[in-house]
Design a protein around this motif. Structure first.
Motif, short mmCIF file in Angstrom:
data_model
loop_
_atom_site.label_atom_id
_atom_site.label_comp_id
_atom_site.label_asym_id
_atom_site.label_seq_id
_atom_site.Cartn_x
_atom_site.Cartn_y
_atom_site.Cartn_z
N ASN A 11 -5.48 5.67 9.36
CA ASN A 11 -6.15 6.57 8.42
C ASN A 11 -5.20 6.99 7.30
O ASN A 11 -5.60 7.07 6.14
CB ASN A 11 -6.67 7.82 9.12
CG ASN A 11 -7.92 7.56 9.93
OD1 ASN A 11 -8.43 6.46 9.96
ND2 ASN A 11 -8.38 8.59 10.60
N LEU A 12 -3.96 7.24 7.65
CA LEU A 12 -2.97 7.62 6.66
C LEU A 12 -2.81 6.52 5.60
O LEU A 12 -2.81 6.78 4.40
CB LEU A 12 -1.62 7.89 7.34
CG LEU A 12 -0.48 8.32 6.44
CD1 LEU A 12 -0.66 9.77 6.02
CD2 LEU A 12 0.85 8.17 7.17
N LEU A 13 -2.71 5.27 6.05
CA LEU A 13 -2.55 4.14 5.13
C LEU A 13 -3.81 3.93 4.27
O LEU A 13 -3.72 3.72 3.06
CB LEU A 13 -2.22 2.86 5.90
CG LEU A 13 -0.90 2.85 6.66
CD1 LEU A 13 -0.75 1.57 7.47
CD2 LEU A 13 0.28 3.05 5.73
N ILE A 14 -4.97 4.00 4.90
CA ILE A 14 -6.23 3.81 4.17
C ILE A 14 -6.40 4.91 3.13
O ILE A 14 -6.73 4.63 1.96
CB ILE A 14 -7.43 3.79 5.15
CG1 ILE A 14 -7.38 2.54 6.01
CG2 ILE A 14 -8.76 3.90 4.39
CD1 ILE A 14 -8.31 2.57 7.21
N ILE A 32 -6.61 4.53 -1.01
CA ILE A 32 -7.70 5.11 -1.79
C ILE A 32 -7.15 6.10 -2.81
O ILE A 32 -7.56 6.09 -3.98
CB ILE A 32 -8.74 5.77 -0.87
CG1 ILE A 32 -9.43 4.70 -0.02
CG2 ILE A 32 -9.76 6.57 -1.67
CD1 ILE A 32 -10.26 5.25 1.12
N ARG A 33 -6.19 6.93 -2.40
CA ARG A 33 -5.61 7.91 -3.33
C ARG A 33 -4.93 7.20 -4.50
O ARG A 33 -5.08 7.59 -5.65
CB ARG A 33 -4.62 8.83 -2.62
CG ARG A 33 -3.96 9.77 -3.62
CD ARG A 33 -3.12 10.88 -3.10
NE ARG A 33 -2.29 10.65 -1.97
CZ ARG A 33 -1.64 11.62 -1.35
NH1 ARG A 33 -1.75 12.87 -1.78
NH2 ARG A 33 -0.88 11.37 -0.32
N GLU A 34 -4.17 6.14 -4.21
CA GLU A 34 -3.49 5.40 -5.27
C GLU A 34 -4.52 4.84 -6.27
O GLU A 34 -4.34 4.92 -7.48
CB GLU A 34 -2.64 4.27 -4.68
CG GLU A 34 -1.86 3.51 -5.72
CD GLU A 34 -1.15 2.28 -5.17
OE1 GLU A 34 -0.06 2.00 -5.66
OE2 GLU A 34 -1.71 1.60 -4.27
N TYR A 35 -5.61 4.30 -5.74
CA TYR A 35 -6.69 3.77 -6.57
C TYR A 35 -7.31 4.89 -7.43
O TYR A 35 -7.52 4.72 -8.63
CB TYR A 35 -7.76 3.11 -5.68
CG TYR A 35 -9.09 2.94 -6.36
CD1 TYR A 35 -9.31 1.88 -7.22
CD2 TYR A 35 -10.12 3.85 -6.15
CE1 TYR A 35 -10.53 1.72 -7.86
CE2 TYR A 35 -11.33 3.71 -6.79
CZ TYR A 35 -11.54 2.65 -7.64
OH TYR A 35 -12.74 2.52 -8.28
N LEU A 36 -7.62 6.02 -6.80
CA LEU A 36 -8.25 7.13 -7.52
C LEU A 36 -7.34 7.65 -8.64
O LEU A 36 -7.81 7.88 -9.76
CB LEU A 36 -8.59 8.26 -6.55
CG LEU A 36 -9.69 7.99 -5.53
CD1 LEU A 36 -9.79 9.12 -4.52
CD2 LEU A 36 -11.02 7.75 -6.22
N LEU A 79 2.67 8.73 -0.36
CA LEU A 79 3.62 7.86 0.33
C LEU A 79 4.29 6.94 -0.68
O LEU A 79 3.69 6.58 -1.69
CB LEU A 79 2.89 7.01 1.38
CG LEU A 79 2.25 7.74 2.55
CD1 LEU A 79 1.51 6.76 3.45
CD2 LEU A 79 3.28 8.51 3.34
N ASP A 80 5.50 6.55 -0.40
CA ASP A 80 6.22 5.62 -1.25
C ASP A 80 5.47 4.29 -1.25
O ASP A 80 5.09 3.77 -0.19
CB ASP A 80 7.64 5.45 -0.72
CG ASP A 80 8.44 4.47 -1.54
OD1 ASP A 80 8.72 4.78 -2.70
OD2 ASP A 80 8.78 3.40 -1.00
N ALA A 117 3.47 -0.93 1.11
CA ALA A 117 3.44 -2.40 1.05
C ALA A 117 4.08 -2.99 2.30
O ALA A 117 3.55 -3.96 2.87
CB ALA A 117 4.16 -2.89 -0.20
N ASN A 118 5.18 -2.42 2.75
CA ASN A 118 5.84 -2.92 3.97
C ASN A 118 4.94 -2.75 5.19
O ASN A 118 4.85 -3.65 6.03
CB ASN A 118 7.17 -2.22 4.19
CG ASN A 118 8.23 -2.63 3.19
OD1 ASN A 118 8.12 -3.66 2.53
ND2 ASN A 118 9.25 -1.80 3.07
N GLU A 119 4.30 -1.60 5.31
CA GLU A 119 3.42 -1.35 6.45
C GLU A 119 2.24 -2.32 6.48
O GLU A 119 1.78 -2.70 7.55
CB GLU A 119 2.90 0.10 6.42
CG GLU A 119 3.94 1.14 6.74
CD GLU A 119 4.45 1.03 8.15
OE1 GLU A 119 3.64 1.16 9.09
OE2 GLU A 119 5.67 0.80 8.33
N LEU A 120 1.76 -2.70 5.31
CA LEU A 120 0.62 -3.62 5.22
C LEU A 120 1.06 -5.08 5.17
O LEU A 120 0.22 -5.98 5.05
CB LEU A 120 -0.21 -3.28 3.97
CG LEU A 120 -0.85 -1.90 3.98
CD1 LEU A 120 -1.45 -1.59 2.63
CD2 LEU A 120 -1.89 -1.78 5.08
#
Length: 146
Positions: A50-53, A57-61, A84-85, A90-93
């Motif tokens: 949920n944190l990543l998703i 979404i926040r980055e997109y918004l 988040l950095d 990117a590393n997490e995904l």
């Protein structure tokens, strides 16, 4: 001597030109939402996924200047105020970026990757939180090029 109306107009223009007015409006909306939010209805825990998703979404918004919506997302979801950095995300995904991809949100790159994937014979099979490519045997109609 300036009238009250002129003074209000000058203050508004100054706050707008500095980008402060939009931030104040967003913060007020988030606080009103928080005050009206029914705390008796528990939210799902903020899992790692949920944190990543939420961060995608926040980055997109924020990229699209949907700041009010982003502020409500942050308040409603329990997402940390500080983003988040991007490199951490990117590393997490497990996403590798080139310099040109860093100018747009990661979500754009992910959508583009799946839409333009060279594997036209397969579909993405979703199960729970994992993604696995599953080939199909039927002919598929290609979608529009984006």
């Amino acid at each position: 001597m300036a009238t009250i109306t002129e003074l209000k107009c000058a203050v508004r223009e100054t706050l707008e030109s500095r980008g402060v007015l939009a931030q104040l409006k967003a913060r007020i909306r988030a606080e009103v939402f928080s005050a009206l939010d029914d705390q008796r209805e528990p939210r799902p825990p903020l899992s790692h996924e949920n944190l990543l998703i939420n961060e995608l979404i926040r980055e997109y918004l924020e990229f699209n200047k949907y700041r009010y919506t982003a502020s409500v997302l942050t308040a409603e979801s329990g997402q940390p105020e500080a983003p988040l950095d991007r490199q951490f995300l990117a590393n997490e995904l497990k996403v590798a970026e080139d310099p040109s991809s860093k100018s747009v949100p990661l979500l754009y790159g992910l959508v583009s990757h799946f839409m333009n994937s060279g594997d036209n014979g397969g579909k993405v099979f979703l199960r729970g939180a994992s993604l696995t490519a599953v080939p199909t045997t039927s002919n598929t109609v290609p979608g529009p090029d984006v």
